[in-house]
Motif scaffolding. Sequence first.
Motif, PDB file in Angstrom:
ATOM      1  N   GLY A 246     -28.486 -14.751  10.390  1.00  0.00           N
ATOM      2  CA  GLY A 246     -28.492 -14.315  12.205  1.00  0.00           C
ATOM      3  C   GLY A 246     -27.320 -15.592  13.294  1.00  0.00           C
ATOM      4  N   TRP A 247     -27.258 -16.757  11.890  1.00  0.00           N
ATOM      5  CA  TRP A 247     -26.329 -17.299  13.160  1.00  0.00           C
ATOM      6  C   TRP A 247     -25.330 -17.181  13.752  1.00  0.00           C
ATOM      7  CZ3 TRP A 247     -21.406 -19.079  13.787  1.00  0.00           C
ATOM      8  CH2 TRP A 247     -21.485 -20.834  14.167  1.00  0.00           C
ATOM      9  N   ARG A 248     -25.537 -17.516  15.729  1.00  0.00           N
ATOM     10  CA  ARG A 248     -24.283 -17.392  16.252  1.00  0.00           C
ATOM     11  C   ARG A 248     -23.789 -18.500  16.782  1.00  0.00           C
ATOM     12  NH1 ARG A 248     -24.837 -11.450  17.835  1.00  0.00           N
ATOM     13  NH2 ARG A 248     -24.631 -10.395  16.149  1.00  0.00           N
ATOM     14  N   GLY A 249     -23.111 -19.111  16.772  1.00  0.00           N
ATOM     15  CA  GLY A 249     -22.102 -19.766  17.517  1.00  0.00           C
ATOM     16  C   GLY A 249     -21.110 -19.013  19.089  1.00  0.00           C
ATOM     17  N   GLY A 250     -21.666 -20.605  19.565  1.00  0.00           N
ATOM     18  CA  GLY A 250     -21.133 -20.622  20.887  1.00  0.00           C
ATOM     19  C   GLY A 250     -19.696 -21.759  21.204  1.00  0.00           C
ATOM     20  N   GLN A 251     -19.059 -22.237  22.712  1.00  0.00           N
ATOM     21  CA  GLN A 251     -18.844 -22.925  23.178  1.00  0.00           C
ATOM     22  C   GLN A 251     -19.047 -23.681  23.992  1.00  0.00           C
ATOM     23  OE1 GLN A 251     -15.713 -23.577  21.593  1.00  0.00           O
ATOM     24  NE2 GLN A 251     -15.734 -21.948  20.701  1.00  0.00           N
ATOM     25  N   GLY A 252     -20.574 -24.552  23.573  1.00  0.00           N
ATOM     26  CA  GLY A 252     -20.784 -25.218  24.431  1.00  0.00           C
ATOM     27  C   GLY A 252     -22.377 -24.540  24.736  1.00  0.00           C
TER      28      GLY A 252
ATOM     29  N   PRO B 118     -29.821 -30.820  16.679  1.00  0.00           N
ATOM     30  CA  PRO B 118     -28.434 -29.673  16.981  1.00  0.00           C
ATOM     31  C   PRO B 118     -27.947 -30.321  17.554  1.00  0.00           C
ATOM     32  CG  PRO B 118     -30.439 -30.310  18.523  1.00  0.00           C
ATOM     33  CD  PRO B 118     -30.583 -31.476  16.863  1.00  0.00           C
ATOM     34  N   SER B 119     -26.524 -28.670  18.187  1.00  0.00           N
ATOM     35  CA  SER B 119     -25.607 -29.183  18.767  1.00  0.00           C
ATOM     36  C   SER B 119     -24.978 -27.986  20.027  1.00  0.00           C
ATOM     37  CB  SER B 119     -24.149 -29.002  17.864  1.00  0.00           C
ATOM     38  OG  SER B 119     -23.950 -27.648  17.287  1.00  0.00           O
ATOM     39  N   ALA B 120     -24.761 -28.396  21.215  1.00  0.00           N
ATOM     40  CA  ALA B 120     -24.495 -27.742  22.297  1.00  0.00           C
ATOM     41  C   ALA B 120     -23.765 -26.119  21.295  1.00  0.00           C
ATOM     42  CB  ALA B 120     -23.585 -28.182  23.370  1.00  0.00           C
ATOM     43  N   GLY B 121     -23.265 -26.566  20.677  1.00  0.00           N
ATOM     44  CA  GLY B 121     -22.431 -25.318  20.141  1.00  0.00           C
ATOM     45  C   GLY B 121     -23.561 -23.984  19.226  1.00  0.00           C
ATOM     46  N   ASP B 122     -24.735 -24.860  19.134  1.00  0.00           N
ATOM     47  CA  ASP B 122     -25.107 -23.681  18.404  1.00  0.00           C
ATOM     48  C   ASP B 122     -26.803 -23.838  19.208  1.00  0.00           C
ATOM     49  OD1 ASP B 122     -26.758 -25.789  17.633  1.00  0.00           O
ATOM     50  OD2 ASP B 122     -25.861 -25.870  15.192  1.00  0.00           O
ATOM     51  N   ALA B 123     -27.138 -23.818  20.269  1.00  0.00           N
ATOM     52  CA  ALA B 123     -28.366 -24.021  21.269  1.00  0.00           C
ATOM     53  C   ALA B 123     -28.427 -23.184  20.947  1.00  0.00           C
ATOM     54  CB  ALA B 123     -28.196 -24.108  22.782  1.00  0.00           C
ATOM     55  N   ASN B 124     -28.942 -21.995  21.229  1.00  0.00           N
ATOM     56  CA  ASN B 124     -29.662 -20.666  20.729  1.00  0.00           C
ATOM     57  C   ASN B 124     -30.435 -20.875  19.656  1.00  0.00           C
ATOM     58  OD1 ASN B 124     -29.007 -19.162  23.685  1.00  0.00           O
ATOM     59  ND2 ASN B 124     -26.921 -17.953  23.378  1.00  0.00           N
ATOM     60  N   TYR B 125     -28.907 -20.216  18.994  1.00  0.00           N
ATOM     61  CA  TYR B 125     -29.653 -20.242  16.911  1.00  0.00           C
ATOM     62  C   TYR B 125     -30.565 -21.761  16.561  1.00  0.00           C
ATOM     63  CZ  TYR B 125     -29.150 -20.327  11.873  1.00  0.00           C
ATOM     64  OH  TYR B 125     -29.498 -20.069  10.581  1.00  0.00           O
ATOM     65  N   ALA B 126     -30.374 -23.326  17.236  1.00  0.00           N
ATOM     66  CA  ALA B 126     -31.009 -23.994  17.256  1.00  0.00           C
ATOM     67  C   ALA B 126     -32.724 -23.424  17.267  1.00  0.00           C
ATOM     68  CB  ALA B 126     -30.988 -25.124  17.107  1.00  0.00           C
ATOM     69  N   SER B 127     -32.885 -23.780  18.358  1.00  0.00           N
ATOM     70  CA  SER B 127     -33.538 -22.966  19.481  1.00  0.00           C
ATOM     71  C   SER B 127     -35.141 -22.643  18.542  1.00  0.00           C
ATOM     72  CB  SER B 127     -33.549 -21.917  21.184  1.00  0.00           C
ATOM     73  OG  SER B 127     -32.481 -23.441  21.412  1.00  0.00           O
ATOM     74  N   ILE B 128     -33.892 -20.820  18.457  1.00  0.00           N
ATOM     75  CA  ILE B 128     -34.482 -20.012  18.039  1.00  0.00           C
ATOM     76  C   ILE B 128     -35.151 -20.040  16.570  1.00  0.00           C
ATOM     77  CG2 ILE B 128     -34.628 -17.492  17.230  1.00  0.00           C
ATOM     78  CD1 ILE B 128     -34.164 -16.799  19.949  1.00  0.00           C
TER      79      ILE B 128
ATOM     80  N   ARG C 218     -48.765 -16.607   0.738  1.00  0.00           N
ATOM     81  CA  ARG C 218     -47.872 -17.920   0.965  1.00  0.00           C
ATOM     82  C   ARG C 218     -46.628 -17.163   2.036  1.00  0.00           C
ATOM     83  NH1 ARG C 218     -49.751 -20.727  -0.956  1.00  0.00           N
ATOM     84  NH2 ARG C 218     -49.567 -22.365  -2.603  1.00  0.00           N
ATOM     85  N   LEU C 219     -46.743 -17.273   3.041  1.00  0.00           N
ATOM     86  CA  LEU C 219     -45.433 -17.366   4.666  1.00  0.00           C
ATOM     87  C   LEU C 219     -44.750 -18.390   4.505  1.00  0.00           C
ATOM     88  CD1 LEU C 219     -44.594 -15.264   6.462  1.00  0.00           C
ATOM     89  CD2 LEU C 219     -45.643 -17.378   8.385  1.00  0.00           C
ATOM     90  N   ALA C 220     -42.967 -17.779   4.143  1.00  0.00           N
ATOM     91  CA  ALA C 220     -42.179 -18.675   3.658  1.00  0.00           C
ATOM     92  C   ALA C 220     -40.502 -17.938   4.792  1.00  0.00           C
ATOM     93  CB  ALA C 220     -41.797 -18.530   2.634  1.00  0.00           C
ATOM     94  N   ILE C 221     -40.496 -19.088   5.392  1.00  0.00           N
ATOM     95  CA  ILE C 221     -39.088 -18.625   5.983  1.00  0.00           C
ATOM     96  C   ILE C 221     -38.000 -19.234   5.987  1.00  0.00           C
ATOM     97  CG2 ILE C 221     -40.237 -17.717   8.186  1.00  0.00           C
ATOM     98  CD1 ILE C 221     -39.716 -20.265   9.401  1.00  0.00           C
ATOM     99  N   VAL C 222     -36.645 -18.880   6.035  1.00  0.00           N
ATOM    100  CA  VAL C 222     -35.467 -20.098   6.103  1.00  0.00           C
ATOM    101  C   VAL C 222     -34.781 -20.425   7.116  1.00  0.00           C
ATOM    102  CG1 VAL C 222     -32.920 -20.046   4.945  1.00  0.00           C
ATOM    103  CG2 VAL C 222     -34.605 -19.007   3.696  1.00  0.00           C
ATOM    104  N   SER C 223     -35.113 -21.552   7.545  1.00  0.00           N
ATOM    105  CA  SER C 223     -34.470 -22.082   8.797  1.00  0.00           C
ATOM    106  C   SER C 223     -33.250 -22.825   8.485  1.00  0.00           C
ATOM    107  CB  SER C 223     -35.609 -22.893   8.618  1.00  0.00           C
ATOM    108  OG  SER C 223     -35.469 -23.971  10.051  1.00  0.00           O
ATOM    109  N   SER C 224     -33.310 -23.714   9.301  1.00  0.00           N
ATOM    110  CA  SER C 224     -31.528 -24.850   9.305  1.00  0.00           C
ATOM    111  C   SER C 224     -31.946 -25.731   9.537  1.00  0.00           C
ATOM    112  CB  SER C 224     -30.872 -23.658  10.390  1.00  0.00           C
ATOM    113  OG  SER C 224     -29.516 -24.250  11.249  1.00  0.00           O
TER     114      SER C 224
END
Length: 448
Positions: free
Chosen positions: A24-30, A80-90, A68-74
């Motif tokens: 579900g990656w979502r990017g943004g501008q800052g 993190p960067s400002a452009g992916d703050a939403n995604y990184a935080s989640i 086992r409980l497994a997740i795929v993270s990032s």
Amino acid sequence: MADLVADIHEGFGPVDGLIHLVGGWRGGQGITGQSDADWDFLHTTVLTTLRTTSRAFYDDLAASPVGRLAIVSSTTVTDPSAGDANYASIKAAAETWLRSVAAGFAAGTGPESGTGPRTGSGTGPEPATSTGAGTAAGEGSTEGGAAGVVLVVKALLDDAMRARFPNVASPDSPTSPCSARPWRAYSPPLAHSSTVHALFLTATHNLKGIVNFDAQFHDPSVSSFASDNYSGIHPEVLEALVAANGGHQTAYGEDVYTARLREEMSTLFGKEVDVFPVFNGTGANVVGLQSLLPRWGAVVCAATAHINNDENGAPERVGGMKLLSVPTPDGKLTPELIDMEAWGFGDEHRAQPLAVSITQTTELGTCYTPEEVRAICDHAHSLGMKVHMDGARLANAAAHLGVPVREFTSDAGVDVLSFGGTKNGIMFGEVIVALNPTAADGLITCAR
């Protein structure tokens, strides 16, 4: 969710593993570009789904000796960067939730285990971040029981790639940039929660002299499972493009490369076919369907079809055709489902259902068997309808079925095929393949 758990228990018994594969990656501008809509989407699809499913199956996992409980993270969680703050935080929140579940596993399996706040060190089995190179879940620990695992995939390498690029360092090589700390691990005990970094370099080193590496704005060693459109060009494709780029060739499909493409496609499909390269998948679908229909024609398709949901109305607005969508349980049409819209022939008040469009593999990840495609084609042809196949992921279907492509296309009766290229390593573009040229006699004009 309770009904799902009950159904699984009834059919299979308790669950030993739960793998959360939501990207579900979502990017943004800052920072100011991190929209509320993206946050809500990520919160629901990534964090809420993990929280809901892990709670529902927690007792099963905690009670299992191999749970086992497994997740795929990032990688954005730690970088993190400002452009992916939403995604990184989640993603960071998802990792924290998994660590909490792992702490529950470590504390015991009872419904009250691992509850209550921790007020100081040594008051509970809180997983602490390891400062050294970690190990896989379960390695180095004599304890069994349930565990939580966070998998961060940077890139993938198979044996064929290793053989082809022997000079590239492997993840466990002393010269590898990722050998110093390939794991982010949680303990104690280590078995209860760990983060695995599956690392390797891509083949971009093979492009030296072609690509100015100083101009790159991304890390080419990172791969993503979010979409197969994200991948770069296959090195052999890029080399072929460079080799073919010199000199001049006749345009409009009269060049030697298009002629060679026609020969290869005719061999692949076991019959003489005609080919029309186009810019993208939407163009292939629209032009391919246009060639099958008069201006009053309509197309029967699954409600989940790409042409119905993901092409911004292009088939109807640009192609001028009516889409007659049919709800399906698995993204696949059947003769019976086609009949829900294959009616009103000769009725001047209704767009005429003159074509069927199916997707292989489907938008829901299901796959038509050759027999299912044949049944659809036979039924459609008996009604005077023609059959189009959206083959953006045709290679996936061939790999899954283990049969030649022709068995579920030309041999099964498909008239026109959108043959996927973008998702299979080429720079861009698809090919419209006229498997039945007489059914698409206007294709050359439509493509132009």
